[in-house]
Design a protein around this motif. Structure first.
Motif, PDB file in Angstrom:
ATOM      1  N   ALA A 157     -35.055  13.566  14.689  1.00 19.18           N
ATOM      2  CA  ALA A 157     -34.351  12.299  14.899  1.00 19.18           C
ATOM      3  C   ALA A 157     -34.184  11.537  13.584  1.00 19.18           C
ATOM      4  O   ALA A 157     -33.122  10.965  13.310  1.00 19.18           O
ATOM      5  N   TRP A 158     -35.224  11.532  12.754  1.00 19.07           N
ATOM      6  CA  TRP A 158     -35.141  10.872  11.442  1.00 19.07           C
ATOM      7  C   TRP A 158     -34.121  11.572  10.547  1.00 19.07           C
ATOM      8  O   TRP A 158     -33.291  10.930   9.907  1.00 19.07           O
ATOM      9  N   SER A 159     -34.177  12.891  10.498  1.00 23.97           N
ATOM     10  CA  SER A 159     -33.274  13.654   9.645  1.00 23.97           C
ATOM     11  C   SER A 159     -31.821  13.493  10.075  1.00 23.97           C
ATOM     12  O   SER A 159     -30.922  13.340   9.238  1.00 23.97           O
ATOM     13  N   ASP A 160     -31.577  13.505  11.388  1.00 26.12           N
ATOM     14  CA  ASP A 160     -30.214  13.319  11.892  1.00 26.12           C
ATOM     15  C   ASP A 160     -29.672  11.948  11.502  1.00 26.12           C
ATOM     16  O   ASP A 160     -28.474  11.796  11.228  1.00 26.12           O
ATOM     17  N   TRP A 161     -30.543  10.957  11.491  1.00 24.24           N
ATOM     18  CA  TRP A 161     -30.138   9.576  11.221  1.00 24.24           C
ATOM     19  C   TRP A 161     -29.961   9.304   9.730  1.00 24.24           C
ATOM     20  O   TRP A 161     -28.994   8.668   9.313  1.00 24.24           O
ATOM     21  N   THR A 162     -30.891   9.795   8.906  1.00 24.08           N
ATOM     22  CA  THR A 162     -30.906   9.443   7.482  1.00 24.08           C
ATOM     23  C   THR A 162     -30.416  10.560   6.571  1.00 24.08           C
ATOM     24  O   THR A 162     -30.144  10.310   5.396  1.00 24.08           O
ATOM     25  N   HIS A 163     -30.362  11.794   7.099  1.00 24.31           N
ATOM     26  CA  HIS A 163     -30.042  12.980   6.293  1.00 24.31           C
ATOM     27  C   HIS A 163     -31.055  13.163   5.159  1.00 24.31           C
ATOM     28  O   HIS A 163     -30.702  13.599   4.059  1.00 24.31           O
ATOM     29  N   MET A 164     -32.305  12.832   5.467  1.00 21.36           N
ATOM     30  CA  MET A 164     -33.378  12.934   4.488  1.00 21.36           C
ATOM     31  C   MET A 164     -34.596  13.577   5.133  1.00 21.36           C
ATOM     32  O   MET A 164     -34.724  13.603   6.360  1.00 21.36           O
ATOM     33  N   PRO A 165     -35.515  14.091   4.306  1.00 22.51           N
ATOM     34  CA  PRO A 165     -36.786  14.574   4.854  1.00 22.51           C
ATOM     35  C   PRO A 165     -37.651  13.401   5.295  1.00 22.51           C
ATOM     36  O   PRO A 165     -37.306  12.234   5.057  1.00 22.51           O
ATOM     37  N   PHE A 166     -38.763  13.721   5.939  1.00 22.03           N
ATOM     38  CA  PHE A 166     -39.740  12.683   6.279  1.00 22.03           C
ATOM     39  C   PHE A 166     -41.118  13.156   5.851  1.00 22.03           C
ATOM     40  O   PHE A 166     -41.500  14.300   6.110  1.00 22.03           O
ATOM     41  N   VAL A 167     -41.853  12.261   5.206  1.00 21.41           N
ATOM     42  CA  VAL A 167     -43.211  12.551   4.745  1.00 21.41           C
ATOM     43  C   VAL A 167     -44.193  11.903   5.709  1.00 21.41           C
ATOM     44  O   VAL A 167     -44.201  10.678   5.868  1.00 21.41           O
ATOM     45  N   PHE A 168     -45.014  12.721   6.356  1.00 20.63           N
ATOM     46  CA  PHE A 168     -45.974  12.210   7.325  1.00 20.63           C
ATOM     47  C   PHE A 168     -47.320  11.867   6.696  1.00 20.63           C
ATOM     48  O   PHE A 168     -47.959  10.889   7.089  1.00 20.63           O
ATOM     49  N   ALA A 169     -47.768  12.668   5.754  1.00 16.99           N
ATOM     50  CA  ALA A 169     -49.114  12.467   5.210  1.00 16.99           C
ATOM     51  C   ALA A 169     -49.146  12.845   3.739  1.00 16.99           C
ATOM     52  O   ALA A 169     -48.400  13.724   3.285  1.00 16.99           O
ATOM     53  N   VAL A 170     -50.021  12.165   3.006  1.00 17.71           N
ATOM     54  CA  VAL A 170     -50.222  12.437   1.580  1.00 17.71           C
ATOM     55  C   VAL A 170     -51.716  12.371   1.281  1.00 17.71           C
ATOM     56  O   VAL A 170     -52.497  11.773   2.026  1.00 17.71           O
ATOM     57  N   TRP A 171     -52.093  12.999   0.181  1.00 20.70           N
ATOM     58  CA  TRP A 171     -53.442  12.797  -0.343  1.00 20.70           C
ATOM     59  C   TRP A 171     -53.451  11.463  -1.087  1.00 20.70           C
ATOM     60  O   TRP A 171     -52.747  11.295  -2.083  1.00 20.70           O
ATOM     61  N   ALA A 172     -54.237  10.519  -0.616  1.00 21.62           N
ATOM     62  CA  ALA A 172     -54.431   9.249  -1.313  1.00 21.62           C
ATOM     63  C   ALA A 172     -55.850   9.219  -1.859  1.00 21.62           C
ATOM     64  O   ALA A 172     -56.792   9.693  -1.215  1.00 21.62           O
ATOM     65  N   ALA A 173     -55.988   8.681  -3.055  1.00 21.69           N
ATOM     66  CA  ALA A 173     -57.301   8.587  -3.696  1.00 21.69           C
ATOM     67  C   ALA A 173     -57.458   7.203  -4.306  1.00 21.69           C
ATOM     68  O   ALA A 173     -56.469   6.525  -4.615  1.00 21.69           O
ATOM     69  N   HIS A 174     -58.694   6.789  -4.473  1.00 25.07           N
ATOM     70  CA  HIS A 174     -58.949   5.514  -5.147  1.00 25.07           C
ATOM     71  C   HIS A 174     -58.574   5.648  -6.618  1.00 25.07           C
ATOM     72  O   HIS A 174     -59.011   6.574  -7.305  1.00 25.07           O
ATOM     73  N   ALA A 175     -57.760   4.718  -7.088  1.00 24.85           N
ATOM     74  CA  ALA A 175     -57.250   4.808  -8.457  1.00 24.85           C
ATOM     75  C   ALA A 175     -58.360   4.753  -9.494  1.00 24.85           C
ATOM     76  O   ALA A 175     -58.202   5.278 -10.603  1.00 24.85           O
TER      77      ALA A 175
END
Length: 256
Positions: A157-175
């Motif tokens: 649904a996101w891709s059809d609407w925006t023609h872009m990928p979607f990122v669900f999760a990332v590795w986040a770390a304390h800076a």
């Protein structure tokens, strides 16, 4: 003397390629709890819903690694018994963060629906609900077992609407984590090894359909975080700001 990093990850199939070889070093939690533990500094890094990286300027995002899709993701779905335009309420999995916000954006911005959202633990799906959002392995099992429900794949649904990928999760770390560079190298090596050993990951999984897992890794999810994915992240963040879900943005920081 350096100490081993405290790494947290979700217990889902789609995360397995990102922790290949690190399985005995990782704490497993569902997304919402994982985000809480990272924020409390009980962890040095976590594979968290992307919204967590938007909310906390003290985090850096590990570059070039994510859980993303460009088209159907299969494991983040809205299951509904009645047509979308007839919906009044959606039950949302309490373990979700990013996916619940993606659902709200899509319902209002793409489909023009202002609905009521009820957050519950969906360990057991509600048989009396007209619509429920499911994520992860539970969504996969539901998708495969219930052909009497209509399924809206939120990635599609996101891709059809925006023609872009979607990122669900990332590795986040304390800076300010002192061993950040070594941590980034460790996570990058695990992702590289995992993507090179997809067949091994498929074989390790107990039960289910190996052919499905092969299709899932080959067609539904991928694990890069390049310029296109970062552009999609910024678009989603801007939409959440417009919804009042986020404050004014700060510059996202990426660690290589």
């Amino acid at each position: 003397m350096s100490t081993a990093p405290r790494i947290g990850c979700v217990p889902y199939l789609n995360a397995k390629p990102l922790i290949y070889g690190l399985e005995n070093e990782v704490v497993f939690e569902h997304p919402a709890r994982l985000a809480q533990r990272l924020a409390a500094r009980e962890l040095d890094t976590g594979l968290v819903p992307v919204v967590e990286a938007f909310r906390r300027p003290g985090y850096v995002i590990v570059d070039d690694i994510s859980i993303a899709c460009c088209g159907p993701v299969y494991s983040v779905i809205l299951a509904h018994r009645v047509p979308l335009q007839s919906l009044r309420e959606i039950v949302v999995d309490a373990s979700s963060g990013t996916s619940a916000l993606l659902l709200k954006v899509l319902m209002q911005k793409r489909f023009g629906l202002k609905l009521r959202y009820v957050t519950e633990s969906l360990a057991d799906t509600r048989s009396n609900a007209d619509a429920q959002m499911l994520i992860g392995d539970q969504a996969i099992r539901f998708h495969q077992a219930h052909d009497d429900w209509q399924i809206l794949d939120l990635g599609q649904a996101w891709s059809d609407w925006t023609h872009m990928p979607f990122v669900f999760a990332v590795w986040a770390a304390h800076a300010d984590y002192l061993e950040l560079h070594a941590l980034v190298k460790k996570l990058a090596a695990a992702r590289t090894a995992g993507c090179a050993h997809i067949e091994d990951i498929i074989a390790r999984e107990q039960g289910g359909d190996a052919a499905f897992r092969r299709r899932y890794f080959g067609q539904n999810v991928y694990f890069n975080l390049g310029p296109r994915e970062k552009e999609a992240m910024r678009l989603f963040r801007q939409l959440l700001i417009e919804f009042g879900e986020l404050k004014a943005p700060y510059e996202l920081r990426f660690a290589k």
